[in-house]
Scaffold this motif. Sequence first.
Motif, PDB file in Angstrom:
ATOM      1  N   ARG B  69       0.863  -1.173   0.000  1.00 58.35           N
ATOM      2  CA  ARG B  69       0.000   0.000   0.000  1.00 58.35           C
ATOM      3  C   ARG B  69       0.900   1.222   0.000  1.00 58.35           C
ATOM      4  NH1 ARG B  69      -2.895  -2.814  -1.377  1.00 58.35           N
ATOM      5  NH2 ARG B  69      -4.987  -3.458  -0.764  1.00 58.35           N
ATOM      6  N   LEU B  70       0.750   2.045  -1.017  1.00 55.81           N
ATOM      7  CA  LEU B  70       1.541   3.246  -1.102  1.00 55.81           C
ATOM      8  C   LEU B  70       0.569   4.421  -1.127  1.00 55.81           C
ATOM      9  CD1 LEU B  70       4.831   3.602  -2.841  1.00 55.81           C
ATOM     10  CD2 LEU B  70       3.160   5.332  -3.414  1.00 55.81           C
ATOM     11  N   ASN B  71       0.632   5.253  -0.118  1.00 63.39           N
ATOM     12  CA  ASN B  71      -0.337   6.338   0.031  1.00 63.39           C
ATOM     13  C   ASN B  71      -1.760   5.771  -0.008  1.00 63.39           C
ATOM     14  OD1 ASN B  71      -1.120   8.998   0.359  1.00 63.39           O
ATOM     15  ND2 ASN B  71      -1.081   9.458  -1.834  1.00 63.39           N
ATOM     16  N   GLY B  72      -1.909   4.544   0.464  1.00 62.08           N
ATOM     17  CA  GLY B  72      -3.222   3.906   0.511  1.00 62.08           C
ATOM     18  C   GLY B  72      -3.603   3.131  -0.742  1.00 62.08           C
ATOM     19  N   PHE B  73      -2.782   3.196  -1.783  1.00 60.95           N
ATOM     20  CA  PHE B  73      -3.132   2.538  -3.046  1.00 60.95           C
ATOM     21  C   PHE B  73      -2.239   1.328  -3.331  1.00 60.95           C
ATOM     22  CE2 PHE B  73      -3.934   7.141  -3.533  1.00 60.95           C
ATOM     23  CZ  PHE B  73      -5.322   7.105  -3.648  1.00 60.95           C
ATOM     24  N   ASP B  74      -2.749   0.436  -4.153  1.00 60.63           N
ATOM     25  CA  ASP B  74      -2.031  -0.772  -4.524  1.00 60.63           C
ATOM     26  C   ASP B  74      -1.342  -0.566  -5.883  1.00 60.63           C
ATOM     27  OD1 ASP B  74      -1.164  -3.222  -5.315  1.00 60.63           O
ATOM     28  OD2 ASP B  74      -3.053  -4.282  -4.916  1.00 60.63           O
ATOM     29  N   PRO B  75      -0.002  -0.585  -5.923  1.00 61.52           N
ATOM     30  CA  PRO B  75       0.708  -0.340  -7.190  1.00 61.52           C
ATOM     31  C   PRO B  75       0.366  -1.345  -8.291  1.00 61.52           C
ATOM     32  CG  PRO B  75       2.231  -0.282  -5.344  1.00 61.52           C
ATOM     33  CD  PRO B  75       0.926  -0.773  -4.801  1.00 61.52           C
ATOM     34  N   ALA B  76      -0.102  -2.531  -7.904  1.00 58.85           N
ATOM     35  CA  ALA B  76      -0.429  -3.519  -8.926  1.00 58.85           C
ATOM     36  C   ALA B  76      -1.782  -3.203  -9.562  1.00 58.85           C
ATOM     37  CB  ALA B  76      -0.433  -4.913  -8.322  1.00 58.85           C
ATOM     38  N   LYS B  77      -2.661  -2.529  -8.824  1.00 61.93           N
ATOM     39  CA  LYS B  77      -4.008  -2.289  -9.352  1.00 61.93           C
ATOM     40  C   LYS B  77      -4.267  -0.816  -9.659  1.00 61.93           C
ATOM     41  CE  LYS B  77      -6.260  -6.240  -7.204  1.00 61.93           C
ATOM     42  NZ  LYS B  77      -5.673  -6.408  -5.850  1.00 61.93           N
ATOM     43  N   ASP B  78      -3.958   0.020  -8.673  1.00 62.46           N
ATOM     44  CA  ASP B  78      -4.326   1.422  -8.807  1.00 62.46           C
ATOM     45  C   ASP B  78      -3.119   2.246  -9.230  1.00 62.46           C
ATOM     46  OD1 ASP B  78      -5.987   3.519  -8.760  1.00 62.46           O
ATOM     47  OD2 ASP B  78      -6.646   3.249  -6.681  1.00 62.46           O
ATOM     48  N   GLN B  79      -2.582   1.891 -10.409  1.00 59.82           N
ATOM     49  CA  GLN B  79      -1.300   2.473 -10.813  1.00 59.82           C
ATOM     50  C   GLN B  79      -1.357   3.986 -10.948  1.00 59.82           C
ATOM     51  OE1 GLN B  79      -0.575   0.133 -14.352  1.00 59.82           O
ATOM     52  NE2 GLN B  79       0.524  -1.367 -13.122  1.00 59.82           N
ATOM     53  N   ALA B  80      -2.459   4.491 -11.489  1.00 60.42           N
ATOM     54  CA  ALA B  80      -2.545   5.932 -11.713  1.00 60.42           C
ATOM     55  C   ALA B  80      -2.419   6.681 -10.386  1.00 60.42           C
ATOM     56  CB  ALA B  80      -3.852   6.274 -12.416  1.00 60.42           C
ATOM     57  N   SER B  81      -3.162   6.248  -9.368  1.00 60.18           N
ATOM     58  CA  SER B  81      -3.110   6.948  -8.076  1.00 60.18           C
ATOM     59  C   SER B  81      -1.745   6.817  -7.430  1.00 60.18           C
ATOM     60  CB  SER B  81      -4.169   6.387  -7.120  1.00 60.18           C
ATOM     61  OG  SER B  81      -5.410   6.361  -7.747  1.00 60.18           O
ATOM     62  N   VAL B  82      -1.128   5.651  -7.585  1.00 58.54           N
ATOM     63  CA  VAL B  82       0.205   5.470  -7.012  1.00 58.54           C
ATOM     64  C   VAL B  82       1.187   6.417  -7.694  1.00 58.54           C
ATOM     65  CG1 VAL B  82       2.150   3.863  -6.812  1.00 58.54           C
ATOM     66  CG2 VAL B  82      -0.151   3.101  -6.249  1.00 58.54           C
ATOM     67  N   ARG B  83       1.118   6.492  -9.030  1.00 53.92           N
ATOM     68  CA  ARG B  83       2.058   7.349  -9.761  1.00 53.92           C
ATOM     69  C   ARG B  83       1.860   8.827  -9.425  1.00 53.92           C
ATOM     70  NH1 ARG B  83       1.000   3.957 -15.075  1.00 53.92           N
ATOM     71  NH2 ARG B  83       2.261   2.126 -14.555  1.00 53.92           N
ATOM     72  N   GLN B  84       0.636   9.189  -9.025  1.00 59.51           N
ATOM     73  CA  GLN B  84       0.392  10.569  -8.585  1.00 59.51           C
ATOM     74  C   GLN B  84       1.125  10.867  -7.287  1.00 59.51           C
ATOM     75  OE1 GLN B  84      -1.350  12.943 -10.006  1.00 59.51           O
ATOM     76  NE2 GLN B  84      -2.640  11.912 -11.528  1.00 59.51           N
ATOM     77  N   SER B  85       1.485   9.812  -6.539  1.00 55.61           N
ATOM     78  CA  SER B  85       1.927  10.015  -5.158  1.00 55.61           C
ATOM     79  C   SER B  85       3.436  10.144  -4.982  1.00 55.61           C
ATOM     80  CB  SER B  85       1.467   8.839  -4.285  1.00 55.61           C
ATOM     81  OG  SER B  85       0.124   8.509  -4.541  1.00 55.61           O
ATOM     82  N   PHE B  86       4.214   9.742  -5.989  1.00 56.45           N
ATOM     83  CA  PHE B  86       5.656   9.720  -5.733  1.00 56.45           C
ATOM     84  C   PHE B  86       6.479  10.375  -6.836  1.00 56.45           C
ATOM     85  CE2 PHE B  86       5.115   5.900  -8.327  1.00 56.45           C
ATOM     86  CZ  PHE B  86       6.210   5.963  -9.161  1.00 56.45           C
ATOM     87  N   GLY B  87       7.743  10.649  -6.477  1.00 53.36           N
ATOM     88  CA  GLY B  87       8.741  11.053  -7.454  1.00 53.36           C
ATOM     89  C   GLY B  87       9.930  10.154  -7.241  1.00 53.36           C
TER      90      GLY B  87
END
Lengths: 248, 272
Positions: B69-87
Amino acid sequence: MSTIYILWLRQIKRYLRSRSRIIGSLGQPLLFLFALGFGLGPIYAKAGGGNYITFLAPGVIAMSVLFTSIFSGIEIIWDRQFGFLKETLVAPVPRLAVMIGRTIGGATVALIQGIIVFCITFLAGFHPESWSMVPVAILIMFLIAILFTAIGTAIASVLEDFQGFQLIMNFLVMPLFFLSGALFPLEGLPKAIEIITKLDPLSYGVDALRFSLIGASHFGIGLDITVLGLMTMFFLWLGSTLFARIQV
Amino acid sequence: MTASPSTSAPIIAVKNLTKSFGEIKAVKNISFDVRTGEIFGFLGPNGAGKTTTIKMLTTLLRPTSGEIRLNGFDPAKDQASVRQSFGIVFQDPSLDDELTAWENLELHGVLYGVPKKLRRERMQELLEIVSLSDRKDDLVKHFSGGMKRRLEIARGLLHHPKILFLDEPTIGLDPQTRNHLWNYVTDLNKKENITVFLTTHYMEEADRVASRIAVIDHGVIVAMGSAQDLKTKTQTANLEDAFLKLTGSSIREEDASPIDSLRAHSRMWRKR
Ligand SMILES: Nc1ncnc2c1ncn2[C@@H]1O[C@H](COP(=O)(O)OP(=O)(O)OP(=O)(O)O)[C@@H](O)[C@H]1O
Ligand SMILES: [Mg+2]
């Protein structure tokens, strides 16, 4: 939208900065145009085909568009090896937008290349049947370019490195070109070859270009555009699906 | 769990994460949490599985098994939200060599939706920090290795995400630039509460900036805690010694010549 634009711009800049690539990729169409055009011209005329250069020019234009666009698509392998691909894959933008930007960029480059070759055909004595149809020809070139850039993207999305490259050149790109009717008329071919040419999407591209440039068509422009349009949609879908799955 | 200032909600939660490449198990069933606003050091010898873990956290690789869980999202499923969260600053090169330094930054800024005015300001400022201002219109392919590295870092800091991944950001950098970098990063962390996830082979850097450290070896987390915790646990005076004690002093096979690894092996045998 800005994603598509900035990635399009990147392709254009890269193209304009690689002069040697521009000139290098003109060599092959020139060779085909002049060597084949003037070499086979007399036989072609004797056989009652008319002016071979006139027949060949649209084929050679299609050829340069084909090669440039497939390479533009396959450039993804470069970007993977040089690492830049990662930068676009983690960006918070839909991979579809990334793929579309790259594809339109690659297709624009292929279109420019096609137009340059079009201008060179004048040197060989070619002239379009009607100038008013030239914009149509340019649209068709662009459609061909989008189709084959998408095919290149689809292929590059599943290849890890350049090891499969020779395979693709010899078993895909070359056959696509030689069996497309770019060099010979599609009338009166042996059955097997006829079937293959009908399966080759480039046949319809070459045919549509001939329609717009010399007013002659084998399949009819309606069928040409339908096939090109459907194929383009299919490969854009396939390319973007495969691109979305890339892992690095 | 009781809520105290030091145990705010985890912004990265990893549970039983595993990644195999065919026969090779690069990451074996690791679990850890990173808290919001923390600077988290992820240390380990070559080939330990640090980069592989980061790639799974950042949607570049799909895990073989386990949960993230990255910022509450799953990188395998919710890729768009995960990519919004990091640099991220990658360990390997990721610049476009055929573009100029400025164009590389501009492209990044546009991809990350940094508004034009802010983008230009930060681009100027960051080029200043990595001393590339006077070379900004040169093609990256004409840069030295260290200059490319500096540009990668400037680019990574151009947008301010919730989580910043730095995979060995300081390899090949001179001490001046390293110093600037860590000052800038700790500043960002304090001012904007950006969580930082970093790897490095320079123990003194980790000691200086990381609030918590996990040590990974052969795909397994062997220790976790503050630098002080690790030193206490291993009864060593500095983090480097603690690290060596935790991970052993044999050279990693990947970096070692056949002779080295033979030696390492025979050493291991003698120990037993
Ligand atoms: N794409 C891949 N295919 C096969 N094996 C891989 C791949 N990527 C990584 N590995 C293997 O996974 C293991 C962990 O590699 P990783 O890059 O995560 O190490 P690391 O901790 O980042 O090391 P370093 O400090 O050298 O950067 C290594 O054994 C490596 O060979
Ligand atoms: Mg690594």
